[in-house]
Design a protein around this motif. Structure first.
Motif, short mmCIF file in Angstrom:
data_model
loop_
_atom_site.label_atom_id
_atom_site.label_comp_id
_atom_site.label_asym_id
_atom_site.label_seq_id
_atom_site.Cartn_x
_atom_site.Cartn_y
_atom_site.Cartn_z
N VAL A 45 50.14 42.82 28.83
CA VAL A 45 50.35 42.42 30.22
C VAL A 45 49.45 43.22 31.16
N GLY A 46 49.40 44.54 30.96
CA GLY A 46 48.57 45.36 31.83
C GLY A 46 47.11 44.99 31.76
N VAL A 47 46.61 44.70 30.54
CA VAL A 47 45.21 44.32 30.38
C VAL A 47 44.93 42.99 31.06
N THR A 48 45.82 42.03 30.86
CA THR A 48 45.60 40.72 31.48
C THR A 48 45.66 40.79 33.00
N VAL A 49 46.56 41.61 33.52
CA VAL A 49 46.63 41.77 34.99
C VAL A 49 45.34 42.39 35.51
N SER A 50 44.84 43.41 34.81
CA SER A 50 43.60 44.06 35.25
C SER A 50 42.40 43.12 35.16
N LEU A 51 42.34 42.35 34.09
CA LEU A 51 41.25 41.36 33.98
C LEU A 51 41.39 40.27 35.04
N GLY A 52 42.64 39.96 35.39
CA GLY A 52 42.85 39.01 36.48
C GLY A 52 42.29 39.52 37.79
N VAL A 53 42.47 40.82 38.05
CA VAL A 53 41.87 41.44 39.24
C VAL A 53 40.36 41.28 39.21
N ALA A 54 39.77 41.52 38.05
CA ALA A 54 38.31 41.47 37.91
C ALA A 54 37.76 40.08 38.23
N PHE A 55 38.34 39.07 37.62
CA PHE A 55 37.78 37.73 37.76
C PHE A 55 38.24 37.03 39.04
N SER B 59 38.91 38.37 41.97
CA SER B 59 38.23 38.88 43.16
C SER B 59 36.86 38.23 43.33
N THR B 60 36.11 38.13 42.23
CA THR B 60 34.80 37.48 42.32
C THR B 60 34.94 35.99 42.60
N PHE B 61 35.92 35.36 42.00
CA PHE B 61 36.15 33.93 42.20
C PHE B 61 36.42 33.62 43.68
N ILE B 62 37.32 34.36 44.29
CA ILE B 62 37.66 34.13 45.69
C ILE B 62 36.48 34.47 46.60
N ALA B 63 35.78 35.58 46.30
CA ALA B 63 34.65 35.99 47.14
C ALA B 63 33.54 34.94 47.14
N LEU B 64 33.27 34.37 45.98
CA LEU B 64 32.20 33.36 45.90
C LEU B 64 32.59 32.08 46.64
N ILE B 65 33.83 31.67 46.52
CA ILE B 65 34.28 30.48 47.24
C ILE B 65 34.17 30.69 48.76
N ILE B 66 34.63 31.85 49.22
CA ILE B 66 34.58 32.14 50.66
C ILE B 66 33.13 32.20 51.14
N SER B 67 32.24 32.84 50.38
CA SER B 67 30.85 32.96 50.80
C SER B 67 30.17 31.60 50.87
N ILE B 68 30.51 30.70 49.95
CA ILE B 68 29.95 29.34 49.99
C ILE B 68 30.39 28.63 51.27
N SER C 217 29.76 41.01 47.53
CA SER C 217 29.67 42.40 47.08
C SER C 217 31.06 43.00 46.92
N ILE C 218 31.94 42.70 47.85
CA ILE C 218 33.33 43.17 47.73
C ILE C 218 33.99 42.56 46.50
N GLY C 219 33.69 41.29 46.23
CA GLY C 219 34.22 40.66 45.02
C GLY C 219 33.74 41.35 43.76
N PHE C 220 32.48 41.75 43.73
CA PHE C 220 31.96 42.45 42.55
C PHE C 220 32.60 43.84 42.41
N ILE C 221 32.92 44.47 43.54
CA ILE C 221 33.64 45.74 43.47
C ILE C 221 34.98 45.54 42.79
N GLY C 222 35.68 44.46 43.14
CA GLY C 222 36.95 44.14 42.48
C GLY C 222 36.76 43.90 41.00
N THR C 223 35.65 43.27 40.63
CA THR C 223 35.38 43.03 39.21
C THR C 223 35.22 44.34 38.45
#
Length: 283
Positions: free
Chosen positions: A209-219, A221-230, A183-189
């Motif tokens: 650059v700003g757009v790519t950095v922001s999209l990096g935050v979005a994806f 956060s979910t990527f790390i959250a899902l790995i940790i939850s698994i 859920s925290i990962g989805f908040i980051g997304t």
């Protein structure tokens, strides 16, 4: 050592505070400085008109607040799982001991139960609170009062079922954290996508650059959250399996090392049946 409710609360509180301090210190000292240096290098390359490829650095992937929160919760819940696993393993070690000190071929009569309770009461305070000694004491007391082997089996099953329910209820906090991390990962997304949309006009002008950095935050956060939850889900299922095997093995231990040694003499059985008949007539 088995934790009571108060000690368990303070243990969880202390480990949560420790996890916050440790993870935040690592982020302040290591993760964010390295991530900011890499992002600044990318900005300088773009401003100089040089072609560059976004680096998939670990520091950039985990630099945001959502990932930090996920790591804090992960470290906290791993500490809880580790302690519960330690207690379960300590209880399993009792299954390898002869707690009743029965000689080979011995039989236990209802009037003999007191002498077999004494070794259980002589255990250390922590060990007396474990499942196996509690199940054996409940079984011996039930046999002493009822002289019925079936009642003894029911007493063992009741203690084990109660312990199984208690262990399952104590996993509720772990289950909550496993739900909270994605859920925290989805908040980051959501936060990252919102920030990227807010900088869309800059991307039209050529500054992506700003757009790519922001999209990096979005994806990220979910990527790390899902790995940790698994990972945490795997640990929780291993702990649950360990606890379920402990309960089942305790029941088997009581069947093999206690129930088969119980014996009711005919006069004792007749006396018990007579008591039951008299009680029923009075009613």
């Amino acid at each position: 050592m088995k934790l009571n409710q108060t000690t368990d609360f303070f243990y969880q509180l202390f480990t949560l505070i420790a996890a916050i301090i440790i993870v935040h210190a690592l982020y302040v000292a290591v993760v964010r400085p390295n991530a900011e240096a890499l992002l600044e290098e990318q900005r300088m390359q773009q401003e100089a008109g040089e072609g560059y490829e976004g680096q998939r650095s670990v520091f950039i992937v985990i630099k945001d607040f959502e990932q930090e929160a996920c790591f804090i919760l992960a470290l906290w819940v791993v500490a809880i799982i580790g302690w519960k696993a330690r207690v379960a393993l300590a209880e399993r070690r009792l299954l390898g001991r002869s707690l009743l000190e029965l000689p080979p071929g011995a039989t236990i009569l209802p009037e003999d139960t007191r002498q077999y309770v004494r070794p259980l009461q002589a255990l250390a305070q922590d060990e007396r609170e474990y499942l196996l000694p509690r199940a054996l004491q409940a079984a011996l007391r039930r046999f002493s009062s009822t002289a019925d082997i079936q009642d003894v089996s029911s007493a063992i099953r009741e203690v084990c079922d109660t312990e199984s329910d208690r262990l399952d209820s104590e996993l509720s906090m772990i289950r909550y954290v496993i739900w909270a991390i994605p859920s925290i990962g989805f908040i980051g997304t959501v936060r990252g996508i919102g920030a990227a949309l807010g900088q869309a006009h800059r991307a039209v002008e050529g500054d992506i650059v700003g757009v790519t950095v922001s999209l990096g935050v979005a994806f990220n956060s979910t990527f790390i959250a899902l790995i940790i939850s698994i990972f945490i889900m795997f640990l929780m299922h291993q702990l649950q399996l360990l606890q379920e095997r402990l309960v089942l093995d305790t029941q088997h231990y009581c069947d093999v090392n206690l129930l088969r040694h119980l014996q009711v003499q005919p006069d004792t059985q007749h006396y018990r049946d007579a008591n039951l008949l008299s009680h029923s007539q009075v009613r």
